[in-house]
Design a protein around this motif. Structure first.
Motif, mmCIF file in Angstrom:
data_model
loop_
_atom_site.group_PDB
_atom_site.id
_atom_site.type_symbol
_atom_site.label_atom_id
_atom_site.label_comp_id
_atom_site.label_asym_id
_atom_site.label_seq_id
_atom_site.Cartn_x
_atom_site.Cartn_y
_atom_site.Cartn_z
ATOM 1 N N ASP A 102 -82.515 57.492 -82.388
ATOM 2 C CA ASP A 102 -83.492 58.277 -81.628
ATOM 3 C C ASP A 102 -83.355 58.152 -80.117
ATOM 4 O O ASP A 102 -84.142 58.746 -79.378
ATOM 5 C CB ASP A 102 -84.913 57.856 -82.037
ATOM 6 C CG ASP A 102 -85.165 58.087 -83.517
ATOM 7 O OD1 ASP A 102 -85.209 59.255 -83.920
ATOM 8 O OD2 ASP A 102 -85.292 57.103 -84.260
ATOM 9 N N GLY A 103 -82.388 57.376 -79.662
ATOM 10 C CA GLY A 103 -82.147 57.272 -78.227
ATOM 11 C C GLY A 103 -83.097 56.402 -77.449
ATOM 12 O O GLY A 103 -83.165 56.502 -76.222
ATOM 13 N N PHE A 104 -83.834 55.535 -78.126
ATOM 14 C CA PHE A 104 -84.744 54.636 -77.419
ATOM 15 C C PHE A 104 -83.961 53.653 -76.554
ATOM 16 O O PHE A 104 -82.900 53.190 -76.946
ATOM 17 C CB PHE A 104 -85.600 53.820 -78.405
ATOM 18 C CG PHE A 104 -86.753 54.572 -78.984
ATOM 19 C CD1 PHE A 104 -87.998 54.543 -78.369
ATOM 20 C CD2 PHE A 104 -86.606 55.292 -80.149
ATOM 21 C CE1 PHE A 104 -89.075 55.232 -78.903
ATOM 22 C CE2 PHE A 104 -87.675 55.996 -80.702
ATOM 23 C CZ PHE A 104 -88.909 55.958 -80.077
ATOM 24 N N GLU A 105 -84.527 53.344 -75.407
ATOM 25 C CA GLU A 105 -84.027 52.242 -74.604
ATOM 26 C C GLU A 105 -84.740 50.990 -75.109
ATOM 27 O O GLU A 105 -85.957 51.006 -75.288
ATOM 28 C CB GLU A 105 -84.360 52.466 -73.121
ATOM 29 C CG GLU A 105 -83.968 51.320 -72.231
ATOM 30 C CD GLU A 105 -84.457 51.482 -70.796
ATOM 31 O OE1 GLU A 105 -84.449 50.470 -70.073
ATOM 32 O OE2 GLU A 105 -84.850 52.610 -70.411
ATOM 33 N N VAL A 106 -83.993 49.923 -75.364
ATOM 34 C CA VAL A 106 -84.570 48.690 -75.891
ATOM 35 C C VAL A 106 -84.784 47.708 -74.738
ATOM 36 O O VAL A 106 -83.861 47.427 -73.974
ATOM 37 C CB VAL A 106 -83.672 48.060 -76.971
ATOM 38 C CG1 VAL A 106 -84.257 46.736 -77.463
ATOM 39 C CG2 VAL A 106 -83.482 49.034 -78.139
ATOM 40 N N VAL A 107 -86.003 47.191 -74.641
ATOM 41 C CA VAL A 107 -86.347 46.203 -73.627
ATOM 42 C C VAL A 107 -86.870 44.962 -74.351
ATOM 43 O O VAL A 107 -87.888 45.021 -75.041
ATOM 44 C CB VAL A 107 -87.428 46.734 -72.653
ATOM 45 C CG1 VAL A 107 -87.791 45.666 -71.618
ATOM 46 C CG2 VAL A 107 -86.969 48.020 -71.993
ATOM 47 N N ASN A 108 -86.142 43.865 -74.207
ATOM 48 C CA ASN A 108 -86.542 42.603 -74.829
ATOM 49 C C ASN A 108 -87.353 41.789 -73.830
ATOM 50 O O ASN A 108 -86.859 41.436 -72.769
ATOM 51 C CB ASN A 108 -85.305 41.827 -75.288
ATOM 52 C CG ASN A 108 -84.526 42.597 -76.311
ATOM 53 O OD1 ASN A 108 -85.020 42.913 -77.387
ATOM 54 N ND2 ASN A 108 -83.287 42.947 -75.997
ATOM 55 N N LEU A 109 -88.606 41.562 -74.165
ATOM 56 C CA LEU A 109 -89.499 40.820 -73.262
ATOM 57 C C LEU A 109 -89.362 39.316 -73.451
ATOM 58 O O LEU A 109 -88.970 38.849 -74.470
ATOM 59 C CB LEU A 109 -90.961 41.234 -73.511
ATOM 60 C CG LEU A 109 -91.263 42.722 -73.330
ATOM 61 C CD1 LEU A 109 -92.712 43.012 -73.715
ATOM 62 C CD2 LEU A 109 -91.022 43.131 -71.888
#
Length: 143
Positions: free
Chosen positions: A136-143
């Motif tokens: 789906d083209g999400f950008e992944v941000v790991n907190l």
């Protein structure tokens, strides 16, 4: 579109909630098979209420949790084995339906996938985030 991941290992509840708020997260998708914890503040009801008080929605997507064999493999540091077990688990209809629910939710609200492990690379939540990115083209941000 962004999807966030967060682990609470070694963190007090307030610090995790602060991270979520700072990132603008609107809903936490708890992807633990067992939403109870020995860590104070991270069992389902307490966590859900605390998030609500902070203005963040909470949903427990139990079918997206790792089966016991996968959790055992992860605890032993056998990450590729855990991923194989989890990939097989994701073929089951309840898991597929829960993933569609996650996809829809993440498409509407800033969503964070929550699990225990501090390091996202050793947790199944990274497999879910990677799939959202690939499909789906999400950008992944790991907190």
């Amino acid at each position: 579109m962004k999807v966030f991941t967060v682990g609470y290992e070694g963190e007090p509840q307030a610090a995790v909630i602060d991270k979520l708020k700072a990132a603008g997260v609107e809903v936490v998708a708890d992807v633990r098979a067992v939403a109870s914890s020995r860590r104070a503040g991270f069992s389902k009801t307490i966590l859900g209420n605390s998030l609500k008080d902070a203005g963040i929605d909470y949903v427990h997507l139990r079918p997206l949790g790792t089966p016991k064999a996968g959790r055992d493999a992860a605890r032993k540091g056998h990450i590729s084995e855990m991923r194989e077990i989890f990939a097989e688990h994701m073929q089951e209809p309840p898991s597929q339906l829960a993933f569609e629910e996650l996809r829809e939710l993440a498409g509407k609200k800033k969503t964070a996938l929550l699990c225990f492990e501090a390091d996202h690379a050793g947790c199944h939540r990274s497999a879910l985030a990677e799939r959202l990115k690939a499909e789906d083209g999400f950008e992944v941000v790991n907190l």
